[in-house]
Design an enzyme around this catalytic site. Structure first.
Site, PDB file in Angstrom:
ATOM      1  N   SER A  57       0.867  -1.185   0.000  1.00 13.17           N
ATOM      2  CA  SER A  57       0.000   0.000   0.000  1.00 13.17           C
ATOM      3  C   SER A  57       0.900   1.230   0.000  1.00 13.17           C
ATOM      4  O   SER A  57       2.054   1.161   0.410  1.00 13.17           O
ATOM      5  CB  SER A  57      -0.905   0.006   1.229  1.00 13.17           C
ATOM      6  OG  SER A  57      -0.171   0.360   2.373  1.00 13.17           O
ATOM      7  N   SER A  58       0.367   2.340  -0.448  1.00 17.15           N
ATOM      8  CA  SER A  58       1.188   3.551  -0.492  1.00 17.15           C
ATOM      9  C   SER A  58       1.617   3.988   0.900  1.00 17.15           C
ATOM     10  O   SER A  58       2.630   4.656   1.063  1.00 17.15           O
ATOM     11  CB  SER A  58       0.421   4.682  -1.193  1.00 17.15           C
ATOM     12  OG  SER A  58      -0.794   4.929  -0.523  1.00 17.15           O
ATOM     13  N   CYS A  59       0.869   3.568   1.940  1.00 15.51           N
ATOM     14  CA  CYS A  59       1.203   3.959   3.322  1.00 15.51           C
ATOM     15  C   CYS A  59       2.510   3.334   3.801  1.00 15.51           C
ATOM     16  O   CYS A  59       3.183   3.885   4.652  1.00 15.51           O
ATOM     17  CB  CYS A  59       0.097   3.534   4.283  1.00 15.51           C
ATOM     18  SG  CYS A  59      -1.519   4.167   3.847  1.00 15.51           S
ATOM     19  N   THR A  60       2.842   2.134   3.287  1.00 16.82           N
ATOM     20  CA  THR A  60       4.015   1.417   3.808  1.00 16.82           C
ATOM     21  C   THR A  60       4.966   0.995   2.700  1.00 16.82           C
ATOM     22  O   THR A  60       5.784   0.109   2.890  1.00 16.82           O
ATOM     23  CB  THR A  60       3.576   0.153   4.581  1.00 16.82           C
ATOM     24  OG1 THR A  60       2.776  -0.657   3.717  1.00 16.82           O
ATOM     25  CG2 THR A  60       2.779   0.509   5.826  1.00 16.82           C
TER      26      THR A  60
END
Length: 199
Positions: A57-60
């Site tokens: 995911s773009s978060c991690t």
């Protein structure tokens, strides 16, 4: 073009799941998960073909820890590809991506020794243990997939793993492959993830 990729990827590549809602999403983004694939290795294969995509995911995406977003979605945390189509992306680029992707996934799976589904001899053991300690995902999932047909229907497999991603990826594999995830048990090292063969 995003809808076209969503529809075509599962047709072109076996053991792939497109994740996320098909309607309630950003219109230029899509994510799919490939079983038996290391996400970073696949990114390198696609980069060699001129495609810049992301994994997780773009978060991690900048860390090695499993994505909390993918965990909440109950999908594979390893082997994800996130495609972004910026405004003005030519249709020819999408055509070429769809041509290149199957071979790129196949190459990564071969490098990792992923199973090729061929008929096996009848199963003889009710319980098997797979020792995947010290090996990072997707290897524990690959080793599980290699032996699932070695137990009879109703038989179980205990996968020993000390990789945090296995806690997420083994249940996700079970959901994708129609097997029953029984649960996690303590082990001398790491954990034992128990899977019951149901198909």
């Amino acid at each position: 073009m995003t809808d076209r990729i969503r529809a075509r990827v599962p047709e072109l590549v076996p053991d792939v799941e497109v994740v996320g809602d098909p309607v309630h999403r950003l219109p230029h983004l899509l994510t799919f998960s490939c079983l038996y694939v290391d996400g970073e290795t696949l990114l390198h294969e696609l980069d060699r073909e001129g495609f810049s995509v992301s994994s997780g995911s773009s978060c991690t995406s900048s860390t090695l820890t499993p994505s909390h977003v993918l965990k909440a979605m109950e999908v594979l945390t390893e082997g994800n590809v996130r495609v972004s189509l910026p405004l003005g992306t030519p249709e020819e680029d999408v055509d070429r991506f769809l041509r290149v992707l199957p071979a790129a996934v196949s190459t990564v799976r071969q490098k990792l020794g992923a199973p090729v589904h061929t008929p096996k001899a009848p199963a003889v053991e009710d319980t098997l243990t797979v020792d995947a300690l010290g090996r990072r995902c997707p290897i524990p999932v690959i080793e599980l997939a290699k032996v699932i047909d070695d137990v009879p229907l109703g038989g179980t497999i205990r996968v020993l793993s000390d990789d945090e991603a296995a806690r997420l990826d083994i249940p996700a594999w079970c959901a994708m492959r129609g097997q029953e995830y029984v649960g996690e048990e303590p082990a001398d090292h790491g954990s034992a993830y128990v899977v019951r063969r149901t198909s």
